[in-house]
Write a protein that holds these residues in place. Structure first.
Motif, PDB file in Angstrom:
ATOM      1  N   VAL A  26    -138.672  85.396 -50.261  1.00  0.00           N
ATOM      2  CA  VAL A  26    -138.277  86.738 -49.823  1.00  0.00           C
ATOM      3  C   VAL A  26    -136.976  87.145 -50.500  1.00  0.00           C
ATOM      4  O   VAL A  26    -136.824  88.288 -50.956  1.00  0.00           O
ATOM      5  CB  VAL A  26    -138.151  86.785 -48.282  1.00  0.00           C
ATOM      6  CG1 VAL A  26    -137.477  88.060 -47.819  1.00  0.00           C
ATOM      7  CG2 VAL A  26    -139.521  86.650 -47.635  1.00  0.00           C
ATOM      8  N   SER A  27    -136.039  86.218 -50.607  1.00  0.00           N
ATOM      9  CA  SER A  27    -134.765  86.527 -51.257  1.00  0.00           C
ATOM     10  C   SER A  27    -134.975  86.873 -52.729  1.00  0.00           C
ATOM     11  O   SER A  27    -134.414  87.868 -53.234  1.00  0.00           O
ATOM     12  CB  SER A  27    -133.829  85.329 -51.115  1.00  0.00           C
ATOM     13  OG  SER A  27    -132.632  85.555 -51.792  1.00  0.00           O
ATOM     14  N   SER A  28    -135.778  86.076 -53.436  1.00  0.00           N
ATOM     15  CA  SER A  28    -136.013  86.374 -54.858  1.00  0.00           C
ATOM     16  C   SER A  28    -136.843  87.640 -55.023  1.00  0.00           C
ATOM     17  O   SER A  28    -136.655  88.382 -55.989  1.00  0.00           O
ATOM     18  CB  SER A  28    -136.688  85.188 -55.535  1.00  0.00           C
ATOM     19  OG  SER A  28    -137.962  84.955 -54.969  1.00  0.00           O
ATOM     20  N   SER A  29    -137.741  87.919 -54.080  1.00  0.00           N
ATOM     21  CA  SER A  29    -138.526  89.161 -54.150  1.00  0.00           C
ATOM     22  C   SER A  29    -137.628  90.379 -53.994  1.00  0.00           C
ATOM     23  O   SER A  29    -137.825  91.400 -54.663  1.00  0.00           O
ATOM     24  CB  SER A  29    -139.599  89.168 -53.062  1.00  0.00           C
ATOM     25  OG  SER A  29    -140.520  88.131 -53.269  1.00  0.00           O
ATOM     26  N   ARG A  30    -136.652  90.277 -53.128  1.00  0.00           N
ATOM     27  CA  ARG A  30    -135.717  91.401 -52.956  1.00  0.00           C
ATOM     28  C   ARG A  30    -134.919  91.617 -54.236  1.00  0.00           C
ATOM     29  O   ARG A  30    -134.674  92.752 -54.642  1.00  0.00           O
ATOM     30  CB  ARG A  30    -134.790  91.135 -51.779  1.00  0.00           C
ATOM     31  CG  ARG A  30    -135.467  91.290 -50.444  1.00  0.00           C
ATOM     32  CD  ARG A  30    -134.511  91.055 -49.312  1.00  0.00           C
ATOM     33  NE  ARG A  30    -135.194  91.254 -48.033  1.00  0.00           N
ATOM     34  CZ  ARG A  30    -134.671  90.968 -46.877  1.00  0.00           C
ATOM     35  NH1 ARG A  30    -133.439  90.473 -46.818  1.00  0.00           N
ATOM     36  NH2 ARG A  30    -135.347  91.174 -45.773  1.00  0.00           N
ATOM     37  N   THR A  31    -134.501  90.527 -54.869  1.00  0.00           N
ATOM     38  CA  THR A  31    -133.768  90.644 -56.127  1.00  0.00           C
ATOM     39  C   THR A  31    -134.646  91.274 -57.200  1.00  0.00           C
ATOM     40  O   THR A  31    -134.214  92.169 -57.938  1.00  0.00           O
ATOM     41  CB  THR A  31    -133.284  89.256 -56.589  1.00  0.00           C
ATOM     42  OG1 THR A  31    -132.487  88.683 -55.559  1.00  0.00           O
ATOM     43  CG2 THR A  31    -132.476  89.358 -57.865  1.00  0.00           C
ATOM     44  N   ALA A  32    -135.894  90.816 -57.287  1.00  0.00           N
ATOM     45  CA  ALA A  32    -136.820  91.377 -58.282  1.00  0.00           C
ATOM     46  C   ALA A  32    -137.083  92.854 -57.997  1.00  0.00           C
ATOM     47  O   ALA A  32    -137.183  93.666 -58.933  1.00  0.00           O
ATOM     48  CB  ALA A  32    -138.133  90.593 -58.273  1.00  0.00           C
ATOM     49  N   ALA A  33    -137.186  93.227 -56.741  1.00  0.00           N
ATOM     50  CA  ALA A  33    -137.412  94.631 -56.393  1.00  0.00           C
ATOM     51  C   ALA A  33    -136.236  95.497 -56.834  1.00  0.00           C
ATOM     52  O   ALA A  33    -136.428  96.619 -57.322  1.00  0.00           O
ATOM     53  CB  ALA A  33    -137.649  94.762 -54.893  1.00  0.00           C
ATOM     54  N   LYS A  34    -135.020  94.989 -56.687  1.00  0.00           N
ATOM     55  CA  LYS A  34    -133.855  95.754 -57.129  1.00  0.00           C
ATOM     56  C   LYS A  34    -133.864  95.943 -58.642  1.00  0.00           C
ATOM     57  O   LYS A  34    -133.571  97.031 -59.147  1.00  0.00           O
ATOM     58  CB  LYS A  34    -132.564  95.054 -56.694  1.00  0.00           C
ATOM     59  CG  LYS A  34    -132.308  95.124 -55.208  1.00  0.00           C
ATOM     60  CD  LYS A  34    -131.048  94.363 -54.835  1.00  0.00           C
ATOM     61  CE  LYS A  34    -130.848  94.348 -53.340  1.00  0.00           C
ATOM     62  NZ  LYS A  34    -129.678  93.567 -52.945  1.00  0.00           N
ATOM     63  N   VAL A  35    -134.218  94.873 -59.375  1.00  0.00           N
ATOM     64  CA  VAL A  35    -134.277  94.964 -60.836  1.00  0.00           C
ATOM     65  C   VAL A  35    -135.357  95.960 -61.250  1.00  0.00           C
ATOM     66  O   VAL A  35    -135.134  96.816 -62.125  1.00  0.00           O
ATOM     67  CB  VAL A  35    -134.532  93.575 -61.455  1.00  0.00           C
ATOM     68  CG1 VAL A  35    -134.863  93.685 -62.930  1.00  0.00           C
ATOM     69  CG2 VAL A  35    -133.318  92.674 -61.246  1.00  0.00           C
ATOM     70  N   LEU A  36    -136.535  95.867 -60.639  1.00  0.00           N
ATOM     71  CA  LEU A  36    -137.620  96.798 -60.977  1.00  0.00           C
ATOM     72  C   LEU A  36    -137.254  98.241 -60.638  1.00  0.00           C
ATOM     73  O   LEU A  36    -137.658  99.168 -61.342  1.00  0.00           O
ATOM     74  CB  LEU A  36    -138.907  96.391 -60.266  1.00  0.00           C
ATOM     75  CG  LEU A  36    -139.618  95.166 -60.844  1.00  0.00           C
ATOM     76  CD1 LEU A  36    -140.813  94.795 -59.991  1.00  0.00           C
ATOM     77  CD2 LEU A  36    -140.047  95.434 -62.277  1.00  0.00           C
ATOM     78  N   MET A  37    -136.501  98.431 -59.571  1.00  0.00           N
ATOM     79  CA  MET A  37    -136.067  99.778 -59.216  1.00  0.00           C
ATOM     80  C   MET A  37    -135.180 100.356 -60.330  1.00  0.00           C
ATOM     81  O   MET A  37    -135.350 101.512 -60.737  1.00  0.00           O
ATOM     82  CB  MET A  37    -135.303  99.754 -57.891  1.00  0.00           C
ATOM     83  CG  MET A  37    -134.876 101.120 -57.399  1.00  0.00           C
ATOM     84  SD  MET A  37    -133.962 101.061 -55.853  1.00  0.00           S
ATOM     85  CE  MET A  37    -132.491 100.220 -56.359  1.00  0.00           C
ATOM     86  N   TRP A  38    -134.273  99.547 -60.857  1.00  0.00           N
ATOM     87  CA  TRP A  38    -133.402 100.019 -61.936  1.00  0.00           C
ATOM     88  C   TRP A  38    -134.191 100.257 -63.225  1.00  0.00           C
ATOM     89  O   TRP A  38    -133.968 101.262 -63.915  1.00  0.00           O
ATOM     90  CB  TRP A  38    -132.274  99.019 -62.200  1.00  0.00           C
ATOM     91  CG  TRP A  38    -131.163  99.154 -61.198  1.00  0.00           C
ATOM     92  CD1 TRP A  38    -130.944  98.383 -60.108  1.00  0.00           C
ATOM     93  CD2 TRP A  38    -130.135 100.146 -61.208  1.00  0.00           C
ATOM     94  NE1 TRP A  38    -129.847  98.823 -59.424  1.00  0.00           N
ATOM     95  CE2 TRP A  38    -129.322  99.909 -60.083  1.00  0.00           C
ATOM     96  CE3 TRP A  38    -129.823 101.211 -62.055  1.00  0.00           C
ATOM     97  CZ2 TRP A  38    -128.230 100.698 -59.783  1.00  0.00           C
ATOM     98  CZ3 TRP A  38    -128.710 101.989 -61.744  1.00  0.00           C
ATOM     99  CH2 TRP A  38    -127.943 101.727 -60.621  1.00  0.00           C
TER     100      TRP A  38
END
Length: 154
Positions: free
Chosen positions: A112-124
């Motif tokens: 979940v923690s890495s998914s949140r990080t990946a979601a932030k990167v994909l958002m940018w």
């Protein structure tokens, strides 16, 4: 009789208090209290602690609790207090889990923690892509050929 005149009540009270303080200090300096508290030896004999390592203890915890207390350092004690501060239903839920389930739970938390990080990167990245496409579209609509400028033409 000389000195038979009565002292005022306040002076008499102060004289009595001074005499009591002086007697108490004399008694304290001449009588040494025992190393253990009164009755502590009898309690220790009653529960069989004559040869225990800690002479200051009147009551004794069971051996497993003493072992637990000796094994916990300050950092672990803070973690234990944080765990005990959780809601009761959370503690009960964790207590029902076996080690394999807890290890899987650790994996889920990391996922979940890495998914949140990946979601932030994909958002940018998505935001940059939308801005780039929007910018190219705006330039093309106004008749500016971006690729022609790159090729060195008009």
């Amino acid at each position: 009789m000389p000195g038979s005149e009565r002292l005022p009540e306040e002076e008499l009270r102060q004289a009595r208090r001074g005499a009591a303080i002086g007697a108490g200090e004399m008694l304290r300096s001449s009588v040494h209290p025992p190393e253990r508290g009164l009755g502590e030896d009898a309690v220790r004999r009653a529960i069989g602690l004559d040869n225990d390592d800690d002479d200051r203890r009147v009551m004794s915890f069971p051996p497993h609790m003493r072992k637990l207390f000796r094994s916990i350092d300050e950092g672990e004690a803070e973690k234990l207090l944080a765990l005990l501060a959780l809601r009761k239903d959370t503690i009960d839920w964790i207590a029902e889990k076996n080690p394999r389930e807890l290890k899987n739970l650790d994996g889920v938390v990391e996922f979940v923690s890495s998914s949140r990080t990946a979601a932030k990167v994909l958002m940018w990245v998505g935001g940059f892509a939308v801005a780039f496409v929007g910018g190219v579209t705006a330039l093309a609509k106004n008749g500016i050929d971006l690729f022609a400028m790159v090729r060195g033409g008009r």
